[in-house]
Scaffold this motif. Structure first.
Motif, PDB file in Angstrom:
ATOM      1  N   LYS A  27      29.870  69.553 -24.873  1.00 47.92           N
ATOM      2  CA  LYS A  27      28.554  69.029 -24.953  1.00 47.92           C
ATOM      3  C   LYS A  27      27.231  69.069 -25.478  1.00 47.92           C
ATOM      4  O   LYS A  27      27.083  68.623 -26.150  1.00 47.92           O
ATOM      5  CB  LYS A  27      28.492  68.523 -23.696  1.00 47.92           C
ATOM      6  CG  LYS A  27      27.317  67.960 -23.657  1.00 47.92           C
ATOM      7  CD  LYS A  27      26.912  66.691 -21.930  1.00 47.92           C
ATOM      8  CE  LYS A  27      25.396  66.384 -22.198  1.00 47.92           C
ATOM      9  NZ  LYS A  27      25.182  65.875 -20.700  1.00 47.92           N
ATOM     10  N   ARG A  28      27.430  71.083 -25.542  1.00 48.03           N
ATOM     11  CA  ARG A  28      26.526  71.253 -26.220  1.00 48.03           C
ATOM     12  C   ARG A  28      26.585  71.642 -28.025  1.00 48.03           C
ATOM     13  O   ARG A  28      25.511  71.614 -28.903  1.00 48.03           O
ATOM     14  CB  ARG A  28      25.718  72.696 -25.816  1.00 48.03           C
ATOM     15  CG  ARG A  28      24.642  73.358 -26.490  1.00 48.03           C
ATOM     16  CD  ARG A  28      24.449  74.679 -25.228  1.00 48.03           C
ATOM     17  NE  ARG A  28      23.589  75.502 -25.700  1.00 48.03           N
ATOM     18  CZ  ARG A  28      22.946  76.700 -25.476  1.00 48.03           C
ATOM     19  NH1 ARG A  28      23.403  77.086 -24.231  1.00 48.03           N
ATOM     20  NH2 ARG A  28      22.304  77.306 -26.189  1.00 48.03           N
ATOM     21  N   PHE A  29      27.775  71.926 -28.269  1.00 44.42           N
ATOM     22  CA  PHE A  29      28.516  73.069 -29.177  1.00 44.42           C
ATOM     23  C   PHE A  29      29.219  71.670 -30.326  1.00 44.42           C
ATOM     24  O   PHE A  29      28.988  71.724 -31.885  1.00 44.42           O
ATOM     25  CB  PHE A  29      28.702  74.076 -29.144  1.00 44.42           C
ATOM     26  CG  PHE A  29      28.447  75.025 -28.948  1.00 44.42           C
ATOM     27  CD1 PHE A  29      27.013  75.567 -29.733  1.00 44.42           C
ATOM     28  CD2 PHE A  29      28.398  75.644 -27.358  1.00 44.42           C
ATOM     29  CE1 PHE A  29      26.280  77.093 -29.487  1.00 44.42           C
ATOM     30  CE2 PHE A  29      28.048  76.410 -27.002  1.00 44.42           C
ATOM     31  CZ  PHE A  29      27.033  77.048 -27.746  1.00 44.42           C
ATOM     32  N   THR A  30      30.061  70.892 -29.689  1.00 43.51           N
ATOM     33  CA  THR A  30      31.137  69.377 -31.123  1.00 43.51           C
ATOM     34  C   THR A  30      30.518  68.377 -30.026  1.00 43.51           C
ATOM     35  O   THR A  30      31.173  67.563 -29.176  1.00 43.51           O
ATOM     36  CB  THR A  30      32.161  70.229 -30.603  1.00 43.51           C
ATOM     37  OG1 THR A  30      32.591  70.356 -29.241  1.00 43.51           O
ATOM     38  CG2 THR A  30      32.182  71.843 -31.559  1.00 43.51           C
ATOM     39  N   PRO A  31      29.384  67.754 -29.756  1.00 52.24           N
ATOM     40  CA  PRO A  31      29.245  66.512 -29.030  1.00 52.24           C
ATOM     41  C   PRO A  31      29.915  65.584 -30.283  1.00 52.24           C
ATOM     42  O   PRO A  31      30.521  64.674 -28.939  1.00 52.24           O
ATOM     43  CB  PRO A  31      27.449  66.636 -29.177  1.00 52.24           C
ATOM     44  CG  PRO A  31      27.182  67.150 -30.481  1.00 52.24           C
ATOM     45  CD  PRO A  31      27.992  68.443 -30.651  1.00 52.24           C
ATOM     46  N   ARG A  32      29.687  65.948 -31.204  1.00 45.13           N
ATOM     47  CA  ARG A  32      31.169  63.901 -31.348  1.00 45.13           C
ATOM     48  C   ARG A  32      32.587  64.423 -31.362  1.00 45.13           C
ATOM     49  O   ARG A  32      32.875  63.363 -31.322  1.00 45.13           O
ATOM     50  CB  ARG A  32      30.478  64.549 -33.926  1.00 45.13           C
ATOM     51  CG  ARG A  32      29.239  63.553 -33.891  1.00 45.13           C
ATOM     52  CD  ARG A  32      29.288  63.590 -35.351  1.00 45.13           C
ATOM     53  NE  ARG A  32      27.934  64.095 -35.316  1.00 45.13           N
ATOM     54  CZ  ARG A  32      27.446  63.461 -36.953  1.00 45.13           C
ATOM     55  NH1 ARG A  32      28.380  63.891 -38.032  1.00 45.13           N
ATOM     56  NH2 ARG A  32      26.385  63.456 -37.312  1.00 45.13           N
TER      57      ARG A  32
ATOM     58  N   ALA B 275      36.335  62.258 -25.426  1.00 43.46           N
ATOM     59  CA  ALA B 275      36.206  61.688 -24.149  1.00 43.46           C
ATOM     60  C   ALA B 275      36.132  60.194 -23.481  1.00 43.46           C
ATOM     61  O   ALA B 275      35.333  59.209 -23.192  1.00 43.46           O
ATOM     62  CB  ALA B 275      34.635  62.051 -22.980  1.00 43.46           C
ATOM     63  N   GLY B 276      36.741  59.153 -25.076  1.00 44.48           N
ATOM     64  CA  GLY B 276      35.766  57.797 -24.564  1.00 44.48           C
ATOM     65  C   GLY B 276      34.692  57.579 -25.039  1.00 44.48           C
ATOM     66  O   GLY B 276      34.747  55.934 -24.269  1.00 44.48           O
TER      67      GLY B 276
END
Length: 379
Positions: free
Chosen positions: A365-370, A376-377
């Motif tokens: 979530k912090r470093f690779t949100p995309r 995670a759909g």
């Protein structure tokens, strides 16, 4: 018609349930009295009475409870607040490609890669059985529908099989069957619109009868169809779930634990009745879960945690890839010879799996949100 509650309260109740339901699934997929295989030899857990008894309590109170609630939520959300037409259906399908199909393909592919990696010599002592990996298109395709050691054709005959159908990442049968039901929603909408609760009752009777029939994957589809239809019925007919379930608050508060205890007793004295009691308990748990969540919110005992609620899907799709491997590693390293040591291995597996997955979710979530949105759909 039930008087509606504020949508925010409904959403809070759903968010409050998401993380505990995922942890329940993780726990039941870790704790099992069936044992497992190491190096082709069965690990027999029948001589650990305390461990066996804990499993009976887990079976009574937790096993088989979360996924029906997931199906119910999915059905309710699918039809909530929309005017049903062809455009709505196509838009919903497009959205489910992102939220269901793409994660389904990604996580099963990851499971395939991990399975191949497990055959490397460095992991030899943790392998389930000593056989050669044999790639085939049939085996590859089976990973996305019903994987039964398709890459290891020479597995021991003693390895148990199941009549149900599971992809290689086993918990994803929920996504697979949910997608099948979603494809049928135009027919389901017409059926529920015209016949209302009678259609739900009819499907429910078929669902209840499944334990007395040999129907394989159809039984899993009935799980999906019944609970999805139930949730869909409430949305289509504009009924508020918390109001409907709230009418049964007192009954659900004692029925669910009583049936759970009855299931535990049946495991000792009347195993033939256990499956019937479990079916009734699954129904009671649905009412119990929503009523308990609403009660906790009403009394301000707890409130949803955005991070934990958001991580629940990630934990659900990823946990089977972690907990089974971690369990084998801890079993080999600790080599439990007592009930206490065995319970420590299984409890540690659950705790470490939760910690690893929450840590991974936080880092992504912090470093690779995309990337996280895709797996995670949420793309």
């Amino acid at each position: 018609m039930a008087s509606p509650l504020q949508p925010s309260r409904r959403q809070q109740a759903l968010d409050l349930l998401r993380f505990p339901l995922a942890i329940v699934v993780l726990t039941i997929h870790t704790w099992s009295s069936d044992g497992f295989y190491l190096q082709g030899e069965p690990v027999d857990l029948q001589n650990y009475p305390v461990f066996q008894e804990i499993n009976r309590w887990i079976d009574g109170f937790l096993r088989g409870q979360s996924v029906p609630i997931y199906f119910f939520i999915s059905g309710f959300v699918f039809f909530f607040g929309v005017e049903w037409n062809k455009g709505t259906y196509l838009r919903k399908l497009k959205n489910r490609v992102k939220t269901l199909l793409i994660p389904y393909l990604i996580w099963n592919t990851i499971a395939i890669v991990l399975l191949i990696a497990k055959t490397l010599p460095v992991f030899a002592q943790f392998q389930s059985y000593e056989t050669d990996f044999v790639f085939s298109i049939k085996g590859l395709l089976s990973c996305f529908w019903n994987y039964n050691n398709g890459f290891f054709p020479e597995t021991p005959d003693t390895i148990p099989t199941t009549e149900c159908a599971y992809p290689i990442d086993m918990p994803l049968w929920f996504l697979r069957d949910l997608m099948l039901v979603v494809l049928c929603t135009p027919l389901l909408y017409r059926l529920l619109k015209r016949t209302g609760i009678y259609a739900v009752i009819g499907i429910g009777l078929l669902w209840f009868a499944k334990n007395y029939l040999t129907i394989g994957h159809v039984g899993q589809l009935l799980d999906a169809l019944f609970f999805f239809s139930w949730g869909a019925y409430l949305s289509i007919h504009r009924k508020e779930m918390l109001t409907v379930f709230g009418r049964w608050f007192k009954l659900s508060m004692w029925t669910y634990p009583l049936l759970a205890l009855s299931h535990i007793a049946a495991a000792h004295y009347w195993p033939e009745a256990a499956s019937t009691i479990k079916q009734l308990n699954v129904l009671a748990r649905l009412f119990f879960a929503y009523n308990a969540a609403n009660w906790l919110l009403d009394h301000r005992i707890c409130k949803p945690n955005d991070f934990l609620a958001a991580s629940s899907f990630f934990i659900y799709v990823a946990h089977a890839l972690v907990c089974n491997r971690l369990l084998r590693m801890l079993f080999v390293w600790i080599q439990p010879e007592s009930d206490f040591a065995l319970c420590l291995v299984y409890t540690s597996t659950v705790v470490l799996t939760i910690a690893l997955l929450l840590g991974s979710f936080y880092l992504m979530k912090r470093f690779t949100p995309r990337l996280l949105k895709v797996v995670a759909g949420r793309a």
